[in-house]
Enzyme design. Structure first.
Site, PDB file in Angstrom:
ATOM      1  N   LEU A   1       0.807  -1.207   0.000  1.00 57.26           N
ATOM      2  CA  LEU A   1       0.000   0.000   0.000  1.00 57.26           C
ATOM      3  C   LEU A   1       0.850   1.272   0.000  1.00 57.26           C
ATOM      4  O   LEU A   1       1.673   1.483   0.888  1.00 57.26           O
ATOM      5  CB  LEU A   1      -0.950   0.007   1.198  1.00 57.26           C
ATOM      6  CG  LEU A   1      -1.886   1.221   1.301  1.00 57.26           C
ATOM      7  CD1 LEU A   1      -2.715   1.394   0.033  1.00 57.26           C
ATOM      8  CD2 LEU A   1      -2.789   1.098   2.517  1.00 57.26           C
ATOM      9  N   HIS A   2       0.606   2.128  -0.995  1.00 50.80           N
ATOM     10  CA  HIS A   2       1.319   3.402  -1.117  1.00 50.80           C
ATOM     11  C   HIS A   2       0.543   4.352  -2.006  1.00 50.80           C
ATOM     12  O   HIS A   2      -0.213   3.930  -2.883  1.00 50.80           O
ATOM     13  CB  HIS A   2       2.732   3.191  -1.687  1.00 50.80           C
ATOM     14  CG  HIS A   2       2.753   2.685  -3.097  1.00 50.80           C
ATOM     15  ND1 HIS A   2       2.461   1.366  -3.429  1.00 50.80           N
ATOM     16  CD2 HIS A   2       3.027   3.311  -4.275  1.00 50.80           C
ATOM     17  CE1 HIS A   2       2.557   1.203  -4.738  1.00 50.80           C
ATOM     18  NE2 HIS A   2       2.889   2.366  -5.277  1.00 50.80           N
ATOM     19  N   LEU A   3       0.742   5.627  -1.775  1.00 53.78           N
ATOM     20  CA  LEU A   3       0.270   6.687  -2.640  1.00 53.78           C
ATOM     21  C   LEU A   3       1.483   7.454  -3.155  1.00 53.78           C
ATOM     22  O   LEU A   3       2.551   7.418  -2.540  1.00 53.78           O
ATOM     23  CB  LEU A   3      -0.675   7.647  -1.907  1.00 53.78           C
ATOM     24  CG  LEU A   3      -2.101   7.175  -1.631  1.00 53.78           C
ATOM     25  CD1 LEU A   3      -2.151   6.167  -0.490  1.00 53.78           C
ATOM     26  CD2 LEU A   3      -3.015   8.362  -1.301  1.00 53.78           C
TER      27      LEU A   3
END
Length: 386
Positions: free
Chosen positions: A217-219
């Protein structure tokens, strides 16, 4: 290591000796309600340049000073200079940039076969990055109103940067979360945009199948000193209360959510967006999301004032892996109108018509599927009102 308000920006810099990096610990960037800028962030009337006007915020200073130092220390895969940039002639206003190094040197994407693929600790993930790649930890002051306690969010350099200040927002990497948008991650992205005084700091999310290359999970967050079409594109409401709009006058129509700033309105937006992305994920529909300061929904124009934050969500065809031979790959920034181009030949020959065709071919769902998604998201908005 906590860094109190008013600390010198060098608190976020690495010590001179590399052997000391791992033992230094991760500094905290602690922020409160007063740091979230609701008003006063606009494009200058003359041609903008990066971080010269308006004055950088405390967040901008911390991020850019630490990011610049990592570039000087050689922690990136290549040295990012000033990128050749052009606005393509035409009605849309695409911003094209030549970034040959990213096209050649970025990490190969993982083998992804499903929007819902579980996290695999054996694959590359953000628990395996090198000491020094983490800039700082985003942390709220205790007792920030209207929200639950935020999990820790690490700001990590993207070693193959698109543009200046390109970072990844990674929520508690040790948890091993797959690339599926969660409320805490989206909140961190929205608040990062509000922490910046630069109108060109944007945040985005690529789902699996939406060209996410790492299933952890990353932005993404980065600076781009240019207006983009999605900031002021007009929209039409899809539900009676105006919580969900359809963005128009862009090549790939997207679902528009809007908030005027921090507080209950922001929390409601987070809930609406995550219900929509949950639906898309459960139905194996790839998607991209883009967060930018922008105009309120309705009849706006490209030069409209930036009165709040727009979140644009695109449901799209799944695309697994990098497509060799394409001028650009279609993910969050391309759908927003920012086109990082891989070769000089494509950069010099690219037209608005060709860019629009690429977005349509690689992104748009078949008509019946698109109508099905639209109806489902409208129904989700209606459920909220009951």
């Amino acid at each position: 290591m906590a860094v109190p308000h008013g600390s010198n920006e060098t608190s976020y810099l690495l010590p001179p000796n590399q052997e000391d990096w791992e033992g230094q610990g991760i500094p905290d960037f602690i922020y409160g309600q007063k740091d979230l800028m609701r008003e006063g962030v606009q494009w200058p009337r003359n041609a903008p340049s990066l971080l010269d006007t308006p004055p950088p915020s405390r967040f901008d200073t911390a991020l850019c000073s630490a990011w610049r130092q990592r570039m000087e220390l050689g922690l990136f895969r290549y040295c990012l200079g000033e990128l050749q940039t052009q606005t393509l002639p035409g009605a849309v206003g695409f911003v094209a940039q030549l970034n040959v190094e990213r096209g050649v040197q970025r990490r190969r994407p993982q083998n992804i076969g499903s929007v819902r693929q579980p996290f695999d600790p054996e694959q590359f993930n953000f628990n395996k990055i090198q000491p020094g790649e983490v800039l700082f930890r985003l942390r709220r002051e205790p007792g920030l109103p209207d929200v639950l306690q935020q999990e820790d969010i690490l700001l990590v350099i993207n070693v193959s940067p698109l543009e200046w200040g390109h970072v990844l927002l990674v929520p508690e990497p040790a948890r091993g979360l797959p690339q599926r948008l969660l409320p805490g991650a989206l909140r961190a992205g929205l608040e990062a945009v509000l922490l910046s005084s630069h109108p060109g700091f944007r945040v985005g999310f690529n789902s699996l199948g939406g060209l996410a290359s790492v299933n952890h999970l990353h932005l993404h967050g980065y600076y781009l000193a240019h207006r983009l079409p999605v900031e002021g594109a007009p929209s039409e409401p899809l539900d009676p209360r105006g919580h969900l709009h359809l963005l128009q006058a862009v090549p790939a129509p997207g679902f528009l959510f809007y908030t005027s700033g921090p507080g209950p309105d922001l929390e409601a937006l987070i809930s609406r967006v995550c219900r929509a992305t949950d639906y898309l994920t459960e139905h194996e529909i790839a998607h991209n999301l883009f967060v930018t300061r922008g105009a309120p929904p309705g009849k706006t124009s490209p030069s409209s004032a930036l009165t709040g934050v727009r979140v644009i969500l695109w449901a799209r065809k799944s695309s697994f892996g990098i497509k060799e031979g394409e001028a650009f790959n279609v993910a969050l920034c391309e759908l927003a109108g920012h086109l990082p181009v891989k070769t000089s030949e494509d950069f010099s020959s690219l037209t608005e018509a060709a860019a629009c065709l690429a977005l349509i071919q690689h992104c748009l769902l078949p008509h019946d599927r698109a109508e099905e998604v639209r109806a489902a998201l409208v129904a989700l908005a209606a459920q909220e009102e009951q």
